[in-house]
Design an enzyme around this catalytic site. Sequence first.
Site, PDB file in Angstrom:
ATOM      1  N   ALA A 122      78.432  96.785 -56.529  1.00  0.00           N
ATOM      2  CA  ALA A 122      77.953  95.445 -56.184  1.00  0.00           C
ATOM      3  C   ALA A 122      78.972  94.714 -55.311  1.00  0.00           C
ATOM      4  O   ALA A 122      80.187  94.930 -55.431  1.00  0.00           O
ATOM      5  CB  ALA A 122      77.681  94.652 -57.453  1.00  0.00           C
ATOM      6  N   GLY A 167      77.318 100.580 -58.987  1.00  0.00           N
ATOM      7  CA  GLY A 167      75.981 100.664 -58.411  1.00  0.00           C
ATOM      8  C   GLY A 167      75.846 101.727 -57.340  1.00  0.00           C
ATOM      9  O   GLY A 167      74.752 102.244 -57.102  1.00  0.00           O
ATOM     10  N   GLU A 170      75.055 104.715 -59.244  1.00  0.00           N
ATOM     11  CA  GLU A 170      73.700 104.561 -59.780  1.00  0.00           C
ATOM     12  C   GLU A 170      72.653 104.895 -58.723  1.00  0.00           C
ATOM     13  O   GLU A 170      71.617 105.500 -59.042  1.00  0.00           O
ATOM     14  CB  GLU A 170      73.516 103.144 -60.319  1.00  0.00           C
ATOM     15  CG  GLU A 170      74.275 102.910 -61.619  1.00  0.00           C
ATOM     16  CD  GLU A 170      74.157 101.495 -62.131  1.00  0.00           C
ATOM     17  OE1 GLU A 170      73.771 101.307 -63.294  1.00  0.00           O
ATOM     18  OE2 GLU A 170      74.466 100.548 -61.370  1.00  0.00           O
ATOM     19  N   GLU A 190      81.925  99.765 -64.785  1.00  0.00           N
ATOM     20  CA  GLU A 190      81.582  98.373 -65.108  1.00  0.00           C
ATOM     21  C   GLU A 190      82.325  97.812 -66.311  1.00  0.00           C
ATOM     22  O   GLU A 190      82.597  96.604 -66.373  1.00  0.00           O
ATOM     23  CB  GLU A 190      80.070  98.257 -65.332  1.00  0.00           C
ATOM     24  CG  GLU A 190      79.226  98.291 -64.069  1.00  0.00           C
ATOM     25  CD  GLU A 190      78.933  99.694 -63.566  1.00  0.00           C
ATOM     26  OE1 GLU A 190      78.145  99.819 -62.609  1.00  0.00           O
ATOM     27  OE2 GLU A 190      79.493 100.669 -64.126  1.00  0.00           O
TER      28      GLU A 190
END
Length: 320
Positions: A122, A167, A170, A190
Site C-alpha cells: 500500500a 499488498g 497479495e 503487515e
Amino acid sequence: MALVIRRSWKGFGARGVDGACRMTAALLPATPRALLASRLGGTAAAARRYSSDSKDDLRVRYLDGEDTGIVVVGINRPKAKNAISKNLVKMMFDAVEDIKKNNRVRSVVLCSLVPGIFCAGADLKERAKMQQSEVGAFVSKARSLITELGNLPVPTIAAIDGAALGGGLEMALACDIRIASSSAKMGLVETKLAIIPGAGGTQRLPRVISVSLAKELIFAARVVDGVEARRLGLVNHSVEQNNSGDAAYLRALELAREINPQGPIAVRMAKLAINQGIEVDLSTGLAIEEACYAQVIPTKDRLEGLAAFKEKRRPQYKGE
C-alpha cells in the site's frame, strides 16, 4: 452447482474488444532486448525513463504476431516503489475489466516496469493523508481489485523481479502462477505495522503453502527470497536474475507462449474447474469438472483438435 458453472461461463463469451484496444499504448516486439526497452518506455535497455504522470502508473500491452493473445500488465510507479494508490487501483480495475471482456486474450502477465521492485504494498504516504473513515473503504476497494484479478477467466502469471511486499504479494498470490527471480524478496509484513494482510493474504497464502507455514510467515512478518519461496511452494519457478533485471518476466513470457497454442476455451474451463473444485469436497468437485467438460464438447475447437491430430498438423484454435 450447475447454476454456478453457467453463471461463470457466461462471462467467457465474445463481447467485443473496443475497450481493450483503447488500453493498448504500444505492442511489444519479440526479441528480449527490444522487449525490455519497450516495457521500460526507453530506446535501449540502459535508458530507463519514467513519467511522473499518473496516467502512466499502469501500462497495458496487447502483444501481436505469434504472441497475439498475451497481455502484459506493467506497474509503473518508480518514485513510489509501485505502491498501491487510489489511482493505480482504478487503472487496474479498468484494465482487468477490459481483459475480462476480450475473448481473444489467452493469458496475462503481471509485471513491474521498475527495476528491483514488483510492488511495495500500500502507498503509506497516501494513506497517511486519509481520514480514518477512508482507510476501510480503500482497503475494501483494493481487496475487490485483487479478487477480480483472481477471477479473470484466463491464466494469469505474476513475474516477480523484485520486492513483493504486503499488498504486492497479495496481488501475486491472486495470480494462477508465480515466477520470481532468485534475488526477489517476498513477504506479508503487515504485522510490523500492527495490522494484518487485508487484501486476501490470510486466505490465499495458506491455500498456496501449508497453513502452519503461512502462519509463521505472517506472524513473524518474514521476508523470503526467490529461492526460499520456491522451496516453500510460494512460487512455481525461481530463476537467476539477469543484467537487465527482468529474468522472471522473460520466463513468464516463455510460459505464456507455452499456453498460447492450447485450446483457449479448454484452458478457461480447466481454470474454472480447478478454482471452484479446490474449495469443495471431491464429489462436488467431480461434478464441477463434468459441467466444465460439457462446455467444451460442442465447440469448433474440439473438432479442430481432432482433425489436426488425424492430419498430423498443428491445430488452429479460434476460441469458438
